[in-house]
Write a protein that holds these residues in place. Structure first.
Motif, PDB file in Angstrom:
ATOM      1  N   GLY A  18       0.761  -1.239   0.000  1.00  0.00           N
ATOM      2  CA  GLY A  18       0.000   0.000   0.000  1.00  0.00           C
ATOM      3  C   GLY A  18       0.791   1.287   0.000  1.00  0.00           C
ATOM      4  N   ARG A  19       2.118   1.253  -0.040  1.00  0.00           N
ATOM      5  CA  ARG A  19       2.879   2.501  -0.029  1.00  0.00           C
ATOM      6  C   ARG A  19       3.028   3.126  -1.412  1.00  0.00           C
ATOM      7  NH1 ARG A  19       7.461   0.577   4.349  1.00  0.00           N
ATOM      8  NH2 ARG A  19       6.252   1.076   6.222  1.00  0.00           N
ATOM      9  N   ASP A  20       2.773   2.370  -2.462  1.00  0.00           N
ATOM     10  CA  ASP A  20       2.891   2.909  -3.817  1.00  0.00           C
ATOM     11  C   ASP A  20       1.600   3.632  -4.203  1.00  0.00           C
ATOM     12  OD1 ASP A  20       5.423   1.944  -4.157  1.00  0.00           O
ATOM     13  OD2 ASP A  20       4.804   0.122  -5.195  1.00  0.00           O
ATOM     14  N   ILE A  21       1.723   4.911  -4.585  1.00  0.00           N
ATOM     15  CA  ILE A  21       0.572   5.654  -5.082  1.00  0.00           C
ATOM     16  C   ILE A  21       0.810   6.042  -6.534  1.00  0.00           C
ATOM     17  CG2 ILE A  21      -0.167   6.514  -2.833  1.00  0.00           C
ATOM     18  CD1 ILE A  21       1.188   9.180  -3.484  1.00  0.00           C
ATOM     19  N   VAL A  22      -0.286   6.065  -7.311  1.00  0.00           N
ATOM     20  CA  VAL A  22      -0.210   6.373  -8.741  1.00  0.00           C
ATOM     21  C   VAL A  22      -1.399   7.246  -9.127  1.00  0.00           C
ATOM     22  CG1 VAL A  22       1.036   4.272  -9.399  1.00  0.00           C
ATOM     23  CG2 VAL A  22      -1.465   4.255  -9.311  1.00  0.00           C
ATOM     24  N   PRO A  23      -1.252   8.036 -10.192  1.00  0.00           N
ATOM     25  CA  PRO A  23      -2.412   8.774 -10.706  1.00  0.00           C
ATOM     26  C   PRO A  23      -3.279   7.851 -11.558  1.00  0.00           C
ATOM     27  CG  PRO A  23      -0.498   9.251 -12.050  1.00  0.00           C
ATOM     28  CD  PRO A  23      -0.029   8.322 -10.951  1.00  0.00           C
ATOM     29  N   ILE A  24      -4.578   8.125 -11.601  1.00  0.00           N
ATOM     30  CA  ILE A  24      -5.481   7.348 -12.453  1.00  0.00           C
ATOM     31  C   ILE A  24      -6.393   8.305 -13.215  1.00  0.00           C
ATOM     32  CG2 ILE A  24      -5.457   5.268 -11.040  1.00  0.00           C
ATOM     33  CD1 ILE A  24      -8.185   6.154  -9.882  1.00  0.00           C
ATOM     34  N   CYS A  25      -6.816   7.850 -14.396  1.00  0.00           N
ATOM     35  CA  CYS A  25      -7.752   8.628 -15.213  1.00  0.00           C
ATOM     36  C   CYS A  25      -8.519   7.669 -16.107  1.00  0.00           C
ATOM     37  CB  CYS A  25      -7.005   9.663 -16.056  1.00  0.00           C
ATOM     38  SG  CYS A  25      -5.920   8.935 -17.327  1.00  0.00           S
ATOM     39  N   ARG A  26      -9.475   8.202 -16.871  1.00  0.00           N
ATOM     40  CA  ARG A  26     -10.187   7.381 -17.850  1.00  0.00           C
ATOM     41  C   ARG A  26      -9.285   7.146 -19.062  1.00  0.00           C
ATOM     42  NH1 ARG A  26     -15.774   9.863 -19.437  1.00  0.00           N
ATOM     43  NH2 ARG A  26     -14.445  11.693 -19.748  1.00  0.00           N
ATOM     44  N   PRO A  27      -9.455   6.017 -19.789  1.00  0.00           N
ATOM     45  CA  PRO A  27      -8.616   5.758 -20.974  1.00  0.00           C
ATOM     46  C   PRO A  27      -8.687   6.862 -22.019  1.00  0.00           C
ATOM     47  CG  PRO A  27      -9.817   3.784 -20.347  1.00  0.00           C
ATOM     48  CD  PRO A  27     -10.358   4.900 -19.498  1.00  0.00           C
ATOM     49  N   ALA A  36     -15.667   7.918  -9.199  1.00  0.00           N
ATOM     50  CA  ALA A  36     -15.742   9.304  -9.683  1.00  0.00           C
ATOM     51  C   ALA A  36     -14.859   9.497 -10.906  1.00  0.00           C
ATOM     52  CB  ALA A  36     -15.326  10.253  -8.566  1.00  0.00           C
ATOM     53  N   VAL A  37     -13.693   8.853 -10.908  1.00  0.00           N
ATOM     54  CA  VAL A  37     -12.817   8.934 -12.087  1.00  0.00           C
ATOM     55  C   VAL A  37     -13.481   8.239 -13.274  1.00  0.00           C
ATOM     56  CG1 VAL A  37     -10.593   8.210 -13.044  1.00  0.00           C
ATOM     57  CG2 VAL A  37     -10.706   9.118 -10.713  1.00  0.00           C
ATOM     58  N   VAL A  38     -14.023   7.041 -13.043  1.00  0.00           N
ATOM     59  CA  VAL A  38     -14.687   6.297 -14.113  1.00  0.00           C
ATOM     60  C   VAL A  38     -15.835   7.108 -14.697  1.00  0.00           C
ATOM     61  CG1 VAL A  38     -16.090   4.240 -14.608  1.00  0.00           C
ATOM     62  CG2 VAL A  38     -14.037   4.050 -13.170  1.00  0.00           C
ATOM     63  N   SER A  39     -16.518   7.855 -13.848  1.00  0.00           N
ATOM     64  CA  SER A  39     -17.673   8.643 -14.295  1.00  0.00           C
ATOM     65  C   SER A  39     -17.273   9.935 -14.989  1.00  0.00           C
ATOM     66  CB  SER A  39     -18.570   8.954 -13.096  1.00  0.00           C
ATOM     67  OG  SER A  39     -19.039   7.762 -12.493  1.00  0.00           O
ATOM     68  N   GLY A  40     -15.989  10.236 -15.028  1.00  0.00           N
ATOM     69  CA  GLY A  40     -15.535  11.431 -15.742  1.00  0.00           C
ATOM     70  C   GLY A  40     -15.484  12.691 -14.918  1.00  0.00           C
ATOM     71  N   LEU A  41     -15.481  12.577 -13.581  1.00  0.00           N
ATOM     72  CA  LEU A  41     -15.447  13.769 -12.734  1.00  0.00           C
ATOM     73  C   LEU A  41     -14.057  14.376 -12.595  1.00  0.00           C
ATOM     74  CD1 LEU A  41     -17.876  12.776  -9.826  1.00  0.00           C
ATOM     75  CD2 LEU A  41     -18.356  14.090 -11.904  1.00  0.00           C
ATOM     76  N   GLY A  42     -13.017  13.619 -12.965  1.00  0.00           N
ATOM     77  CA  GLY A  42     -11.674  14.156 -12.846  1.00  0.00           C
ATOM     78  C   GLY A  42     -10.641  13.053 -12.753  1.00  0.00           C
ATOM     79  N   VAL A  43      -9.459  13.416 -12.214  1.00  0.00           N
ATOM     80  CA  VAL A  43      -8.355  12.464 -12.056  1.00  0.00           C
ATOM     81  C   VAL A  43      -8.026  12.371 -10.567  1.00  0.00           C
ATOM     82  CG1 VAL A  43      -7.389  12.860 -14.357  1.00  0.00           C
ATOM     83  CG2 VAL A  43      -6.661  14.299 -12.452  1.00  0.00           C
ATOM     84  N   ALA A  44      -7.357  11.278 -10.184  1.00  0.00           N
ATOM     85  CA  ALA A  44      -7.085  11.057  -8.763  1.00  0.00           C
ATOM     86  C   ALA A  44      -5.736  10.380  -8.580  1.00  0.00           C
ATOM     87  CB  ALA A  44      -8.188  10.213  -8.132  1.00  0.00           C
ATOM     88  N   VAL A  45      -5.259  10.386  -7.347  1.00  0.00           N
ATOM     89  CA  VAL A  45      -4.076   9.624  -6.946  1.00  0.00           C
ATOM     90  C   VAL A  45      -4.521   8.622  -5.894  1.00  0.00           C
ATOM     91  CG1 VAL A  45      -1.891   9.726  -5.694  1.00  0.00           C
ATOM     92  CG2 VAL A  45      -2.359  11.376  -7.495  1.00  0.00           C
ATOM     93  N   VAL A  46      -4.209   7.343  -6.124  1.00  0.00           N
ATOM     94  CA  VAL A  46      -4.657   6.289  -5.219  1.00  0.00           C
ATOM     95  C   VAL A  46      -3.530   5.284  -4.987  1.00  0.00           C
ATOM     96  CG1 VAL A  46      -7.075   6.479  -5.929  1.00  0.00           C
ATOM     97  CG2 VAL A  46      -5.554   4.879  -7.109  1.00  0.00           C
ATOM     98  N   GLN A  47      -3.729   4.421  -4.002  1.00  0.00           N
ATOM     99  CA  GLN A  47      -2.776   3.339  -3.763  1.00  0.00           C
ATOM    100  C   GLN A  47      -2.915   2.287  -4.862  1.00  0.00           C
ATOM    101  OE1 GLN A  47      -4.473   3.370   0.241  1.00  0.00           O
ATOM    102  NE2 GLN A  47      -2.458   2.702   0.984  1.00  0.00           N
ATOM    103  N   ARG A  48      -1.797   1.894  -5.425  1.00  0.00           N
ATOM    104  CA  ARG A  48      -1.802   0.984  -6.578  1.00  0.00           C
ATOM    105  C   ARG A  48      -2.462  -0.364  -6.251  1.00  0.00           C
ATOM    106  NH1 ARG A  48       0.980   0.832 -11.564  1.00  0.00           N
ATOM    107  NH2 ARG A  48       0.095  -0.892 -12.700  1.00  0.00           N
ATOM    108  N   CYS A  49      -2.312  -0.832  -5.042  1.00  0.00           N
ATOM    109  CA  CYS A  49      -2.813  -2.161  -4.696  1.00  0.00           C
ATOM    110  C   CYS A  49      -4.337  -2.253  -4.697  1.00  0.00           C
ATOM    111  CB  CYS A  49      -2.271  -2.585  -3.329  1.00  0.00           C
ATOM    112  SG  CYS A  49      -2.858  -1.564  -1.943  1.00  0.00           S
ATOM    113  N   LEU A  50      -5.028  -1.115  -4.751  1.00  0.00           N
ATOM    114  CA  LEU A  50      -6.491  -1.114  -4.616  1.00  0.00           C
ATOM    115  C   LEU A  50      -7.236  -0.994  -5.937  1.00  0.00           C
ATOM    116  CD1 LEU A  50      -6.801   1.233  -1.496  1.00  0.00           C
ATOM    117  CD2 LEU A  50      -6.653  -1.270  -1.549  1.00  0.00           C
ATOM    118  N   ILE A  51      -6.532  -1.044  -7.055  1.00  0.00           N
ATOM    119  CA  ILE A  51      -7.204  -0.777  -8.332  1.00  0.00           C
ATOM    120  C   ILE A  51      -6.993  -1.884  -9.370  1.00  0.00           C
ATOM    121  CG2 ILE A  51      -7.249   1.728  -8.065  1.00  0.00           C
ATOM    122  CD1 ILE A  51      -4.712   1.877  -9.775  1.00  0.00           C
ATOM    123  N   ASP A  52      -6.621  -3.083  -8.927  1.00  0.00           N
ATOM    124  CA  ASP A  52      -6.341  -4.169  -9.876  1.00  0.00           C
ATOM    125  C   ASP A  52      -7.533  -4.469 -10.775  1.00  0.00           C
ATOM    126  OD1 ASP A  52      -3.807  -4.417  -8.888  1.00  0.00           O
ATOM    127  OD2 ASP A  52      -4.218  -6.179  -7.650  1.00  0.00           O
TER     128      ASP A  52
END
Length: 295
Positions: free
Chosen positions: A163-172, A231-247
């Motif tokens: 859980g220490r790795d964080i990454v930005p996420i967005c829609r494709p 919220a990111v999937v719905s197009g509200l914006g971009v986020a930074v999250v822990q990498r382990c939680l978005i597989d």
């Protein structure tokens, strides 16, 4: 009462050497060194005042005394081994109760539990209620998997799992077209979505990848990662999250990581156990498995 019998270590060393004919093969069977087996047999012979083995260049042979002694002790050794196996079987299935942060349980732990069950069918894991204000006093909970850093009660041992790795996420679609994201600074042109409990994630990630002095203006914040990702999937914006939680979302293509530059923060998910319970075999198995999953 004076105990006249030699140690089990010496008896096992002699019996294994007698059956296999060499110290080296006995050492492999007993998972010790050849020297340890040889010394154990020598101590046994000294204890009995009898020579049990003839040391030959091509192996060891039993003396008549050794053959007679082996016939006497082998049934006893087999009885002891059978008793040990029976006692372990009598312990039956073990159940561990573990309290896990809800998002980590849903997104990371539960998808991995079939692997745990295959490796440890005799140890059942059940999830205990999660409390933000945990005091580690509940005797019905064996371990806790919760976010934190280095400060824990003295009676608790905490070990980092994931859980220490964080990454930005967005829609494709944010990576296509004339307005596509091409470098980390481009993220500032999109609405920035925040985790309300960890509002500093954006600043830490941007500074770590070289975007310094940015004026950050959060567009919205969410208390749970699942809400943030939706919220990111719905197009509200971009986020930074822990990498382990978005597989799952990454595998399904609902979100992407636009810049593969993971940044490590000091906070992660820690396995917490009471120091007094760390000798439990089941807990040791759980620790080893979690460390392997997090690596």
């Amino acid at each position: 009462m004076r105990i006249r019998s030699p140690s089990l270590h010496e008896l096992h060393a002699f019996a294994a050497t007698a059956r296999l004919g060499s110290f080296s093969k006995a050492a492999e069977l007993l998972c010790v060194t050849q020297g340890a087996v040889s010394r154990a047999v020598a101590r046994l012979e000294e204890h009995l005042g009898q020579s049990l083995l003839l040391r030959q260049p091509r192996g060891n042979e039993l003396t008549p005394v050794g053959r007679s002694y082996l016939e006497l002790i082998e049934p006893a050794l087999q009885t002891l081994e059978s008793a040990a196996v029976a006692q372990r079987a009598a312990e039956g299935p073990t159940r561990l109760r573990i309290s896990v942060a809800p998002t980590l349980a849903t997104k990371w732990l539960i998808p991995r539990l079939p692997d745990w069950q295959a490796l440890h069918p005799q140890i059942a894991l059940s999830l205990a209620p999660y409390r933000r204000d945990e005091d580690f006093g509940d005797p019905d909970v064996d371990a806790w998997l919760r976010p934190g850093e280095d400060l824990w009660p003295a009676a608790v041992t905490a070990e980092y799992i994931v859980g220490r790795d964080i990454v930005p996420i967005c829609r494709p679609q944010e990576l296509r077209g004339r307005q596509a994201l091409r470098e980390p600074a481009d993220l500032l042109s999109r609405p920035l979505l925040y985790h309300s409990n960890y509002p500093d994630n954006w600043r830490q990630w941007l500074e770590a990848v070289g975007v310094l002095g940015a004026q950050l203006k959060p567009s919205a914040d969410f208390e749970q990662v699942a809400m943030l990702v939706q919220a990111v999937v719905s197009g509200l914006g971009v986020a930074v999250v822990q990498r382990c939680l978005i597989d799952d979302e990454l595998a399904a293509g609902r979100i992407v990581v636009p810049f593969e530059q993971p940044v490590q923060i000091s906070r992660g998910y820690m396995l917490c156990t009471r120091r007094a319970s760390q000798s439990q075999r089941a807990l040791r198995s759980l620790r080893q498995w979690l460390l392997a999953q997090g690596s």
